[in-house]
Design a protein around this motif. Structure first.
Motif, mmCIF file in Angstrom:
data_model
loop_
_atom_site.group_PDB
_atom_site.id
_atom_site.type_symbol
_atom_site.label_atom_id
_atom_site.label_comp_id
_atom_site.label_asym_id
_atom_site.label_seq_id
_atom_site.Cartn_x
_atom_site.Cartn_y
_atom_site.Cartn_z
ATOM 1 N N LEU A 6 6.801 -0.295 9.172
ATOM 2 C CA LEU A 6 6.730 0.784 9.157
ATOM 3 C C LEU A 6 5.429 0.906 7.911
ATOM 4 O O LEU A 6 4.507 -0.346 7.697
ATOM 5 C CB LEU A 6 7.428 -0.468 7.273
ATOM 6 C CG LEU A 6 7.188 1.075 6.104
ATOM 7 C CD1 LEU A 6 7.548 2.190 6.036
ATOM 8 C CD2 LEU A 6 8.486 -0.002 4.959
ATOM 9 N N ILE A 8 3.055 3.409 5.203
ATOM 10 C CA ILE A 8 3.373 4.090 3.987
ATOM 11 C C ILE A 8 1.282 4.482 3.269
ATOM 12 O O ILE A 8 1.099 3.555 3.376
ATOM 13 C CB ILE A 8 3.864 3.481 2.536
ATOM 14 C CG1 ILE A 8 5.112 2.480 3.369
ATOM 15 C CG2 ILE A 8 3.849 3.748 1.138
ATOM 16 C CD1 ILE A 8 6.150 2.232 1.976
ATOM 17 N N ALA A 13 5.903 7.695 3.908
ATOM 18 C CA ALA A 13 6.594 6.437 5.044
ATOM 19 C C ALA A 13 7.006 6.526 6.670
ATOM 20 O O ALA A 13 7.466 7.628 6.577
ATOM 21 C CB ALA A 13 8.018 6.301 4.194
ATOM 22 N N ILE A 41 11.905 1.528 1.254
ATOM 23 C CA ILE A 41 12.486 2.611 0.866
ATOM 24 C C ILE A 41 13.098 3.299 -0.493
ATOM 25 O O ILE A 41 11.973 3.709 -1.034
ATOM 26 C CB ILE A 41 12.254 3.140 2.280
ATOM 27 C CG1 ILE A 41 11.086 3.107 3.171
ATOM 28 C CG2 ILE A 41 12.271 5.005 1.698
ATOM 29 C CD1 ILE A 41 11.449 3.479 4.730
ATOM 30 N N ASN A 44 11.534 2.209 -3.277
ATOM 31 C CA ASN A 44 10.102 2.603 -3.397
ATOM 32 C C ASN A 44 9.533 3.705 -4.233
ATOM 33 O O ASN A 44 9.447 5.428 -3.358
ATOM 34 C CB ASN A 44 9.252 2.203 -2.277
ATOM 35 C CG ASN A 44 8.086 2.136 -2.119
ATOM 36 O OD1 ASN A 44 7.112 2.621 -3.190
ATOM 37 N ND2 ASN A 44 7.457 1.298 -1.490
ATOM 38 N N VAL A 47 6.346 6.419 -2.268
ATOM 39 C CA VAL A 47 7.340 7.094 -0.877
ATOM 40 C C VAL A 47 7.847 8.670 -1.844
ATOM 41 O O VAL A 47 8.878 7.779 -2.607
ATOM 42 C CB VAL A 47 7.908 5.863 -0.496
ATOM 43 C CG1 VAL A 47 8.546 6.631 0.565
ATOM 44 C CG2 VAL A 47 7.729 4.507 0.154
ATOM 45 N N VAL A 50 10.146 10.536 4.260
ATOM 46 C CA VAL A 50 9.676 9.611 4.713
ATOM 47 C C VAL A 50 10.353 10.498 6.283
ATOM 48 O O VAL A 50 10.618 11.441 6.593
ATOM 49 C CB VAL A 50 11.094 8.866 4.936
ATOM 50 C CG1 VAL A 50 11.161 7.638 5.632
ATOM 51 C CG2 VAL A 50 11.006 8.305 3.399
ATOM 52 N N THR A 98 13.867 13.674 4.159
ATOM 53 C CA THR A 98 13.752 12.312 5.382
ATOM 54 C C THR A 98 13.258 13.963 6.758
ATOM 55 O O THR A 98 13.862 14.705 7.109
ATOM 56 C CB THR A 98 14.570 11.708 5.643
ATOM 57 O OG1 THR A 98 15.635 12.255 5.827
ATOM 58 C CG2 THR A 98 14.987 10.598 5.074
#
Length: 256
Positions: A6, A8, A13, A41, A44, A47, A50, A98
């Motif tokens: 991972l 960021i 992310a 995530i 968070n 973020v 993703v 995403t």
């Protein structure tokens, strides 16, 4: 070695499946690790988008680790199935947009991970498919449900019942992919950055309204949309957008 990486950076992310020697296949430990990363995530606030990809140049993910699968009891196979279902559902339900950056083979569970994402793009040499019926099983991590919702029932039946593998260009032609590009991470990042210009709370609420509304009748969907809109009304970002418009500058969104 960590099986999930991972990173960021600039509100994006980057989640990398890191088992290149096993074509980024999913064993139980990898699924548990991915589960923890997705949970972190989801809460968070830094973020906002993703991106998922695979380590190495050969594979995004070829799905279940068949070497591990041969050693498992029936109960352990069910355990893995339950875990991958929960993890991919969590990915599907992430509040952030995403993107699946498919850098190589994406078969079985690997393809199902991509289907759980909002956008899919692939390298020109990528090959993908839901190939489970060739192993005398069926897609079990959302494939039979998400694929027909994306490309239609008839085409999904064809791909799943024949276990057909298709090229990136074929996948793009049937609406499975957003884009085919050999600058994969760069293009995924560009798409992410385009979304990052917009209000982060608005992005999440728009995604929520679309996802929830797709599983409802029109009137229920319109109610979902209105309630999602109402979430944006008291935000500082909405006021900032109006102020920036009047001052002829780009807004500085804080996600508040």
């Amino acid at each position: 070695m960590e099986s999930i990486l991972l990173r960021i950076e600039n509100h994006i992310a980057y989640v990398t499946l890191n088992r290149a020697e096993a074509l980024n296949s999913f064993n139980y430990d990898t699924l548990c690790e991915l589960d923890k990363v997705i949970e972190s995530i989801s809460i968070n606030r830094d973020v906002r988008v993703v991106i998922f990809t695979g380590a190495g140049e050969k594979a995004f993910s070829v799905g279940a680790d068949l070497k591990e699968r041969k050693t498992l009891t029936i109960e352990q196979v069910k355990r893995n199935l339950n875990k991958i279902n929960r993890v991919f559902t969590a990915i599907d339900q992430l509040p952030q947009p995403t993107i699946a950056a498919i850098n190589g083979f994406a078969f079985g569970g690997g393809m199902e991970l991509a289907l759980a994402c909002d956008f899919r793009m692939a390298a020109s040499a990528a090959v993908m498919g839901l190939t489970e019926t060739s192993l005398a099983i069926i897609p079990g991590a959302g494939g039979t449900q998400r694929l027909p919702r994306i490309i239609g029932e008839s085409k999904a039946l064809e791909l799943i019942l024949t276990a057909k593998r298709i090229t990136a260009d074929e996948a793009h032609s049937i609406g499975l992919l957003y884009k085919v590009t050999d600058q994969l991470l760069e293009e995924a990042t560009k798409l992410a950055e385009t979304m990052l210009q917009n209000g982060p709370i608005a992005l999440q609420q728009a995604k929520y309204a679309i996802k929830q509304g797709m599983n409802a009748d029109l009137q229920t969907g319109l109610t979902i949309e209105r309630k999602a809109y109402e979430v944006t009304i008291p935000t500082e970002d909405r006021i900032e957008a109006l102020q920036a418009f009047s001052e002829k500058r780009k807004p500085d969104f804080k996600g508040q």
